[in-house]
Design a protein around this motif. Structure first.
Motif: not given
Length: 264
Positions: A14-21, A39-44, A81-84, A89-97
């Protein structure tokens, strides 16, 4: 127009604009449900879900995290919106994993896990005086406090999957790692000496807090390793009552138990 999502898309960090989204989507969801977290809560929460002993599916955790409407269409502004959100979320999940699976020896390693957290106090302190006056004495979260609260939200909502193992040494390991994260849920009351918002910003974070933050990240690595080594919880198999030797066999053969399965 929407374009089909490919597996390679889901592996892009994810890039900065993705977190903005993501922030914008959560802001919109909050107009219909004021308990939708930042989002920070979701990140945790995402990090905790990756560390949980059992793989919990989105259909189970999203309604808990975002509200019951998240499993239907009513919570979302649109299907796009749901798909976005789910795609990001899935991209961030894969990145953190991937970060938690990397063998790193220092958090300076670019492959290590870097939670997406915000220095809210530093950001507010950097605002013009008029803008700060509008905020007034409103309580502001300490650095990484919301992230830690999101992590512990998952621990508290799935207690069976975070129950301490019977082995005392492993249980101590679990307790120590969770304690490091719990420490971040508390306020930063030490003297601020640096800003995480900008290099030359007003001091807003203490050195002690920054050390706690590093310890919490290592704790996430420990928790991920611990539960992966133990695997999912397995409920003990409870054997039914054994028939008497002269009782009919449970298999329905019509023979006595002692001359059928009991003969084995």
């Amino acid at each position: 127009m929407n374009h089909p999502v490919t597996p390679s898309d889901l592996d892009r960090p994810l890039q900065a604009e993705d977190f903005d989204t993501l922030d914008a989507i959560l802001d919109d969801l909050r107009t219909r449900d004021d308990e939708v977290p930042q989002w920070e809560f979701c990140e945790g929460a995402l990090a905790a879900l990756l560390c949980t002993r059992r793989l919990i599916m989105p259909s189970e955790y999203l309604p808990v995290l975002l509200g019951e409407g998240a499993e239907g269409d009513e919570a979302w502004g649109s299907a796009d919106q749901a798909a976005s959100f789910l795609g990001l979320w899935t991209r961030r999940w894969n990145e953190v994993a991937a970060a938690l699976a990397a063998e790193v020896e220092t958090l300076e390693d670019e492959r290590s896990y870097h939670p997406e957290v915000m220095d809210v106090r530093g950001a507010v302190a950097s605002l013009p005086e008029e803008a700060r006056a509008e905020i007034g004495d409103q309580a502001l979260p300490a650095y990484a406090q919301v992230w830690a609260l999101g992590f512990m939200f998952v621990v508290e909502n799935w207690p069976e999957d975070w129950a301490a193992p019977r082995d005392a040494e492993t249980a101590d390991w679990l307790d120590g790692a969770l304690s490091a994260i719990v420490a971040l849920t508390e306020d930063d009351t030490a003297r601020p000496t640096l800003s995480m918002h900008s290099e030359d910003g007003p001091p807003s974070v203490s050195e002690a807090r920054l050390n706690q933050f590093g310890e919490a990240i290592w704790a996430v690595y420990d928790l991920r390793q611990l539960w992966q080594s133990l695997g999912p919880r397995v409920d003990p198999v409870r054997r039914g009552e054994t028939p008497g030797r002269n009782d009919p066999c449970f298999c329905g053969s019509g023979k006595k138990f002692k001359k059928c399965h009991g003969a084995a």
